[in-house]
Design an enzyme around this catalytic site. Structure first.
Site, PDB file in Angstrom:
ATOM      1  N   LYS A  22      71.439  67.667  47.047  1.00 32.29           N
ATOM      2  CA  LYS A  22      72.485  66.892  46.185  1.00 32.29           C
ATOM      3  C   LYS A  22      72.469  65.371  46.997  1.00 32.29           C
ATOM      4  O   LYS A  22      72.499  64.533  46.182  1.00 32.29           O
ATOM      5  CB  LYS A  22      73.643  67.593  45.943  1.00 32.29           C
ATOM      6  CG  LYS A  22      74.690  66.857  45.315  1.00 32.29           C
ATOM      7  CD  LYS A  22      76.012  67.635  44.797  1.00 32.29           C
ATOM      8  CE  LYS A  22      76.885  68.088  45.593  1.00 32.29           C
ATOM      9  NZ  LYS A  22      77.787  67.191  46.311  1.00 32.29           N
ATOM     10  N   SER A  23      72.761  65.600  48.235  1.00 37.41           N
ATOM     11  CA  SER A  23      72.970  64.179  48.950  1.00 37.41           C
ATOM     12  C   SER A  23      71.816  63.376  49.059  1.00 37.41           C
ATOM     13  O   SER A  23      71.862  62.325  48.805  1.00 37.41           O
ATOM     14  CB  SER A  23      73.346  64.568  50.587  1.00 37.41           C
ATOM     15  OG  SER A  23      74.554  65.245  50.668  1.00 37.41           O
ATOM     16  N   ARG A  27      71.031  59.622  46.981  1.00 35.07           N
ATOM     17  CA  ARG A  27      70.302  58.350  47.694  1.00 35.07           C
ATOM     18  C   ARG A  27      69.300  58.033  47.035  1.00 35.07           C
ATOM     19  O   ARG A  27      68.786  56.815  47.032  1.00 35.07           O
ATOM     20  CB  ARG A  27      70.276  58.531  49.100  1.00 35.07           C
ATOM     21  CG  ARG A  27      71.826  58.773  49.889  1.00 35.07           C
ATOM     22  CD  ARG A  27      71.808  59.715  51.098  1.00 35.07           C
ATOM     23  NE  ARG A  27      73.000  59.582  51.770  1.00 35.07           N
ATOM     24  CZ  ARG A  27      74.068  60.310  51.572  1.00 35.07           C
ATOM     25  NH1 ARG A  27      73.945  61.058  50.541  1.00 35.07           N
ATOM     26  NH2 ARG A  27      75.181  60.183  52.462  1.00 35.07           N
ATOM     27  N   GLY A  95      82.383  62.834  44.989  1.00 35.79           N
ATOM     28  CA  GLY A  95      82.785  61.970  45.903  1.00 35.79           C
ATOM     29  C   GLY A  95      81.792  61.000  46.703  1.00 35.79           C
ATOM     30  O   GLY A  95      81.801  59.736  46.994  1.00 35.79           O
ATOM     31  N   ARG A 123      91.460  62.300  45.357  1.00 33.23           N
ATOM     32  CA  ARG A 123      90.740  62.217  46.807  1.00 33.23           C
ATOM     33  C   ARG A 123      91.123  61.245  47.500  1.00 33.23           C
ATOM     34  O   ARG A 123      91.088  60.125  46.864  1.00 33.23           O
ATOM     35  CB  ARG A 123      89.444  62.892  46.734  1.00 33.23           C
ATOM     36  CG  ARG A 123      89.271  64.225  46.272  1.00 33.23           C
ATOM     37  CD  ARG A 123      87.736  64.771  46.101  1.00 33.23           C
ATOM     38  NE  ARG A 123      87.203  64.646  47.256  1.00 33.23           N
ATOM     39  CZ  ARG A 123      85.938  64.874  47.581  1.00 33.23           C
ATOM     40  NH1 ARG A 123      85.017  65.060  46.590  1.00 33.23           N
ATOM     41  NH2 ARG A 123      85.355  65.025  48.945  1.00 33.23           N
ATOM     42  N   SER A 168      82.117  61.297  58.635  1.00 36.27           N
ATOM     43  CA  SER A 168      82.037  61.474  57.433  1.00 36.27           C
ATOM     44  C   SER A 168      80.573  60.480  57.183  1.00 36.27           C
ATOM     45  O   SER A 168      80.741  59.210  57.158  1.00 36.27           O
ATOM     46  CB  SER A 168      83.111  61.021  56.670  1.00 36.27           C
ATOM     47  OG  SER A 168      82.710  60.638  55.204  1.00 36.27           O
ATOM     48  N   ASP A 316      80.125  71.617  54.120  1.00 36.42           N
ATOM     49  CA  ASP A 316      80.193  72.002  52.714  1.00 36.42           C
ATOM     50  C   ASP A 316      79.942  73.613  52.761  1.00 36.42           C
ATOM     51  O   ASP A 316      79.969  74.143  51.694  1.00 36.42           O
ATOM     52  CB  ASP A 316      79.099  71.649  52.111  1.00 36.42           C
ATOM     53  CG  ASP A 316      79.222  70.055  51.728  1.00 36.42           C
ATOM     54  OD1 ASP A 316      80.756  69.675  51.677  1.00 36.42           O
ATOM     55  OD2 ASP A 316      78.570  69.194  51.584  1.00 36.42           O
ATOM     56  N   LYS A 343      88.308  68.010  50.406  1.00 31.07           N
ATOM     57  CA  LYS A 343      87.190  67.992  49.676  1.00 31.07           C
ATOM     58  C   LYS A 343      87.410  68.305  48.087  1.00 31.07           C
ATOM     59  O   LYS A 343      88.442  67.942  47.614  1.00 31.07           O
ATOM     60  CB  LYS A 343      86.367  69.369  50.214  1.00 31.07           C
ATOM     61  CG  LYS A 343      85.825  69.103  51.535  1.00 31.07           C
ATOM     62  CD  LYS A 343      84.812  68.149  51.497  1.00 31.07           C
ATOM     63  CE  LYS A 343      84.365  67.702  52.855  1.00 31.07           C
ATOM     64  NZ  LYS A 343      83.487  66.500  53.235  1.00 31.07           N
ATOM     65  N   ARG A 347      89.818  73.245  50.401  1.00 30.47           N
ATOM     66  CA  ARG A 347      89.190  74.730  50.619  1.00 30.47           C
ATOM     67  C   ARG A 347      89.331  75.412  51.549  1.00 30.47           C
ATOM     68  O   ARG A 347      89.392  76.539  51.519  1.00 30.47           O
ATOM     69  CB  ARG A 347      87.890  73.970  51.040  1.00 30.47           C
ATOM     70  CG  ARG A 347      87.022  73.564  49.872  1.00 30.47           C
ATOM     71  CD  ARG A 347      85.463  73.307  50.024  1.00 30.47           C
ATOM     72  NE  ARG A 347      84.856  72.847  48.891  1.00 30.47           N
ATOM     73  CZ  ARG A 347      83.827  72.246  49.071  1.00 30.47           C
ATOM     74  NH1 ARG A 347      83.218  71.783  50.024  1.00 30.47           N
ATOM     75  NH2 ARG A 347      83.298  71.806  47.727  1.00 30.47           N
TER      76      ARG A 347
END
Ligand code: S3P
Length: 429
Positions: A22-23, A27, A95, A123, A168, A316, A343, A347
């Protein structure tokens, strides 16, 4: 509201592949759009979060062809080639989309507004808005700019040296993206190294990015040159099936083509410390990212203490790690993980509720939780709180519970793992 009921299963065996990371998929759209020339992407994750990013860049005039099965062709516009979007950009639940785009949009010569769903709008955005404001960015939003929607009047930016209070990658990447539009060196220091996909992909596109102990720097004014990308399988998605194979007796699963970037592979190290049998087979590199096949064999897990630099490397995966902890012998203590509170949902609270329903004894702390392993999970009815990883972790626990587990609000799994339920069926039937 969609619900799913999952029952205990016999041994899980066979071979699977999980969808793209996903990340890295986010990008690929962002950097491919900013590059000069055409970027071909294979293995792109067509989950809802990534489609939010894709739609935002289309709304800013970028042509992105979707050829099915994760194949994209992005017609990059260059660093200064984006156009003012006519409407609000909807980041959905993502996010990564809203935070990285805040940095990118701050340096444009146009106005834009970013919003998201009911969860994203709660958030914290101050973590990117505040450092960007130090660069001269003009960003306003609800609660003095701390929450979305965010309105961004693009303007010239100054470079920044920033000591981030949190590890982060979203904060780091937002500042680096803004730094591309500032004259001079932008540097981000972080307390522990967060995922470095932005740094790797920027280098892949020819940008000079300097990583050093404790931080990363880049000079503004650099161009990105289009270059094809192969997105590996998402270790965060693989984690559900790694834990499944570990906790269901007699299982052996081969998970092919998983990204094992050391800033993401904390879950493998943690589960190995818990006595999990996970073998990395055929380690290789794909477009600047390390990849391997994972051979996972069911194991009697043991409780351990988790904290420090392992936390951002597995941030995660804590929902599913807490399921592994529940099935382990002894006690697992998770510390230094306060980020879990902000998150997709809180969580720590959400997993404590789920585990308690399953009959597991749990104590929570502001920055983590203590899970007392138990012999048999009880099953029952739980709510995902709209969080994809809570829904999928609950489904994994069900595989070895002594009663069915019903999970309410399961639609959210489409944000990161659209074929999760089909894959779960396939390996256990
Ligand atoms: C992400 C970074 C992480 C992670 C999120 C994706 C990214 O957030 O939790 O799912 O793609 O940069 P933080 O960097 O804020 O911890």
């Amino acid at each position: 509201m969609q619900s799913k009921t999952v029952s205990a299963r016999p041994a899980l065996r066979g071979e699977i592949t999980v969808p793209g990371d996903k990340s890295i998929s986010h990008r690929s759209i962002m950097f491919g759009s900013l590059a000069k020339g055409v970027t071909r992407v294979s293995g792109f994750l067509e989950g809802e979060d990534n489609l939010s990013t894709l739609n935002a860049f289309r709304a800013m005039g970028v042509t992105i062809e979707q050829h099915g099965d994760g194949e994209l062709i992005i017609h990059g516009q260059g660093v200064h080639g984006l156009k003012e979007p006519e409407d609000v950009l909807d980041c959905g639940n993502s996010g990564t989309t809203i935070r990285l785009m805040s940095g990118l949009l701050a340096g444009q010569n146009f106005f834009s507004v970013l919003t998201g769903d009911q969860y994203l709008r709660k958030r914290p955005m101050g973590r990117v808005v505040n450092p960007l404001a130090e660069m001269g960015a003009k960003i306003t939003g609800r609660q003095q700019g701390q929450c979305a929607p965010l309105a961004i009047q693009g303007c010239p930016l100054q470079p920044l040296t920033y000591h981030s209070p949190v590890a982060s990658a979203q904060v780091k990447s937002a500042i680096l993206l803004a730094g591309l539009y500032a004259q001079g060196m932008t540097t981000v220091y972080e307390p522990h190294l967060s995922r470095d996909h932005s740094e790797r992909m920027l280098r892949h596109f020819g940008v000079n990015v300097e990583s050093f102990d404790g931080g990363v720097s880049l000079a503004g004014g650099q161009e990105l040159i289009a270059s094809d990308l192969l997105v590996p399988g998402d270790i965060s998605s693989a984690a559900f099936f790694i834990v499944a194979a570990l906790i269901v007796p007699g299982s052996q699963l081969l998970i092919r083509n998983v990204g094992i970037n050391p800033t993401r592979s904390g879950v493998i190290d943690i589960l190995k410390k818990m006595n999990g049998s996970i073998e990395l087979v055929d380690q290789r590199e794909m477009a600047g990212e390390p990849v391997a096949d994972l051979l996972v064999t069911s194991s009697q897990l043991k409780g351990i203490e988790i904290g420090g630099e392992d936390v951002p490397r597995a941030i995660d995966e804590f929902p599913v790690i807490s399921i592994a902890a529940a099935c382990a012998e002894g006690t697992t203590i998770i510390r230094d993980a306060k980020e879990l509170r902000v998150k997709e949902t809180d969580r720590i609270a959400a997993m404590a509720d789920v585990l308690t329903t399953f009959g597991v004894s749990v104590e929570t702390a502001e920055d983590g939780m203590t899970v007392h392993g138990c012999e048999t999970l009880r099953g029952g009815r739980v709510n995902s709180c709209g969080d994809h990883r809570i829904a999928m972790s609950s489904a994994i626990a069900a595989l070895c519970a002594d009663q069915d587990v019903t999970i309410d609000d399961t639609q959210c799994t489409a944000t990161s793992f659209p074929n999760f339920w089909q894959l779960l069926e396939r390996i256990s039937s």
